[in-house]
Enzyme design. Structure first.
Site, PDB file in Angstrom:
ATOM      1  N   HIS A 178      30.869 -85.084   7.808  1.00 55.32           N
ATOM      2  CA  HIS A 178      31.566 -85.771   6.716  1.00 55.32           C
ATOM      3  C   HIS A 178      32.857 -85.038   6.399  1.00 55.32           C
ATOM      4  O   HIS A 178      33.138 -83.970   6.951  1.00 55.32           O
ATOM      5  CB  HIS A 178      30.670 -85.940   5.486  1.00 55.32           C
ATOM      6  CG  HIS A 178      30.247 -84.670   4.808  1.00 55.32           C
ATOM      7  ND1 HIS A 178      29.390 -83.761   5.390  1.00 55.32           N
ATOM      8  CD2 HIS A 178      30.545 -84.154   3.586  1.00 55.32           C
ATOM      9  CE1 HIS A 178      29.177 -82.752   4.569  1.00 55.32           C
ATOM     10  NE2 HIS A 178      29.878 -82.956   3.464  1.00 55.32           N
ATOM     11  N   ASP A 237      34.835 -78.085   3.057  1.00 58.16           N
ATOM     12  CA  ASP A 237      33.988 -76.981   3.502  1.00 58.16           C
ATOM     13  C   ASP A 237      33.173 -77.346   4.741  1.00 58.16           C
ATOM     14  O   ASP A 237      32.311 -76.572   5.169  1.00 58.16           O
ATOM     15  CB  ASP A 237      33.074 -76.488   2.370  1.00 58.16           C
ATOM     16  CG  ASP A 237      32.054 -77.520   1.916  1.00 58.16           C
ATOM     17  OD1 ASP A 237      32.379 -78.724   1.936  1.00 58.16           O
ATOM     18  OD2 ASP A 237      30.930 -77.126   1.533  1.00 58.16           O
ATOM     19  N   HIS A 238      33.484 -78.499   5.331  1.00 57.66           N
ATOM     20  CA  HIS A 238      32.887 -78.893   6.604  1.00 57.66           C
ATOM     21  C   HIS A 238      33.947 -79.166   7.670  1.00 57.66           C
ATOM     22  O   HIS A 238      33.609 -79.302   8.846  1.00 57.66           O
ATOM     23  CB  HIS A 238      32.018 -80.139   6.424  1.00 57.66           C
ATOM     24  CG  HIS A 238      30.819 -79.883   5.572  1.00 57.66           C
ATOM     25  ND1 HIS A 238      29.546 -79.798   6.070  1.00 57.66           N
ATOM     26  CD2 HIS A 238      30.700 -79.657   4.242  1.00 57.66           C
ATOM     27  CE1 HIS A 238      28.693 -79.538   5.089  1.00 57.66           C
ATOM     28  NE2 HIS A 238      29.379 -79.456   3.968  1.00 57.66           N
ATOM     29  N   HIS A 257      25.806 -88.903   0.093  1.00 55.68           N
ATOM     30  CA  HIS A 257      26.595 -87.741  -0.317  1.00 55.68           C
ATOM     31  C   HIS A 257      28.082 -88.076  -0.210  1.00 55.68           C
ATOM     32  O   HIS A 257      28.853 -87.839  -1.130  1.00 55.68           O
ATOM     33  CB  HIS A 257      26.246 -86.543   0.555  1.00 55.68           C
ATOM     34  CG  HIS A 257      26.935 -85.277   0.172  1.00 55.68           C
ATOM     35  ND1 HIS A 257      26.688 -84.627  -1.012  1.00 55.68           N
ATOM     36  CD2 HIS A 257      27.875 -84.541   0.815  1.00 55.68           C
ATOM     37  CE1 HIS A 257      27.432 -83.537  -1.085  1.00 55.68           C
ATOM     38  NE2 HIS A 257      28.174 -83.472   0.014  1.00 55.68           N
ATOM     39  N   HIS A 272      23.951 -75.602   4.161  1.00 51.35           N
ATOM     40  CA  HIS A 272      24.046 -74.659   3.045  1.00 51.35           C
ATOM     41  C   HIS A 272      22.739 -73.903   2.846  1.00 51.35           C
ATOM     42  O   HIS A 272      21.652 -74.422   3.117  1.00 51.35           O
ATOM     43  CB  HIS A 272      24.386 -75.392   1.738  1.00 51.35           C
ATOM     44  CG  HIS A 272      25.760 -75.959   1.699  1.00 51.35           C
ATOM     45  ND1 HIS A 272      26.867 -75.217   1.340  1.00 51.35           N
ATOM     46  CD2 HIS A 272      26.219 -77.204   1.975  1.00 51.35           C
ATOM     47  CE1 HIS A 272      27.947 -75.986   1.386  1.00 51.35           C
ATOM     48  NE2 HIS A 272      27.575 -77.201   1.775  1.00 51.35           N
TER      49      HIS A 272
END
Length: 242
Positions: free
Chosen positions: A57, A61-62, A115, A172
């Site tokens: 996605h 932070d990805h 999400h 995470h």
């Protein structure tokens, strides 16, 4: 066909980047690189050359390491077609029903919105592994930023249908806080109480707690165990407020 080698790379405060290598072909893939330097270093230490990045996605932070890793390696970046406008580094757009390949290992792409609206997962059926991004965590699920409880419930039902041994690679280290919340939802769940104790010991020793397995989540994850979408939404609201 040899098994995939999967390496966990901890970055930022609680992110995990997954480095995945097929020794037969030499192909090496990175799932959701938040940053570049630790990923490049981990690959170099092993003598691996990164050939691919797979994003689940668009969240920074990805995807934050995409551009730098691509510049360093010339790798191909694959990610959700529905979020193409928010991941400008993408080379290949995929959606549910598509397949992607790492050497001779084939993963099916799942649509798992909630999400984010276009969130996807990558399921290696023959390797009993699934990379879920922020859809499922150990004893948890992702916040419903861009979707609904109905969508997340559908995701949990689909994940829960996998074999118990399937390894779930999430992004995470949220396990301890998730476990402490989960026991408030199911205070009489003995498996959950035992898992909380194990997780507390592991984290006290500085050990990682993921990947998890579908079997462990089926026994202890209140979101996977929710009766229906309304129940999942209720539990998610309680977790958000905790």
């Amino acid at each position: 066909m040899t098994a995939l080698e999967i390496v966990r790379i901890p970055v930022l405060s609680d992110n995990y980047v997954w480095l995945v290598h097929d020794s037969d072909s030499g192909a090496t893939m990175v799932v959701d690189p938040a940053v570049a330097d630790p990923v490049l270093a981990a690959a170099a230490t092993r003598g691996w050359t990164i050939t691919d990045i797979w994003n689940t996605h668009w969240h920074p932070d990805h995807t934050g390491g995409n551009a730098e890793i691509k510049e360093a390696t010339g790798c191909t970046i694959t990610g959700p077609a529905a979020e193409f406008a928010r991941i400008p580094t993408l080379d290949v757009k995929v959606q549910g029903g598509d397949t992607v390949r790492l050497g001779n290992h084939i993963a099916s792409v799942w649509d798992v919105p909630a999400h984010t609206a276009g969130h996807i997962a990558y399921h290696f059926a023959d390797d009993a592994a699934i990379f879920v991004g922020d859809t499922m965590f150990a004893m948890g699920c992702g916040r419903l930023f861009e979707g609904t409880a109905e969508q997340m419930f559908a995701n949990m039902q689909k994940l829960g249908a996998l074999d118990d041994a399937t390894r779930v690679y999430c992004a995470h280290e949220y396990t301890l806080s998730n476990a402490r919340f989960a026991v408030t939802v199911e205070p009489d769940n003995d498996a959950l109480a035992a898992r909380l104790a194990a997780v507390e010991a592991a984290r006290a020793a500085g050990e990682a707690t993921v990947p998890t397995t579908i079997g462990a989540e089926r026994a202890t994850n209140p979101f996977l165990r929710a009766r229906d979408a309304a129940d999942l939404g209720r539990i998610r609201a309680l977790k958000d407020a905790a």
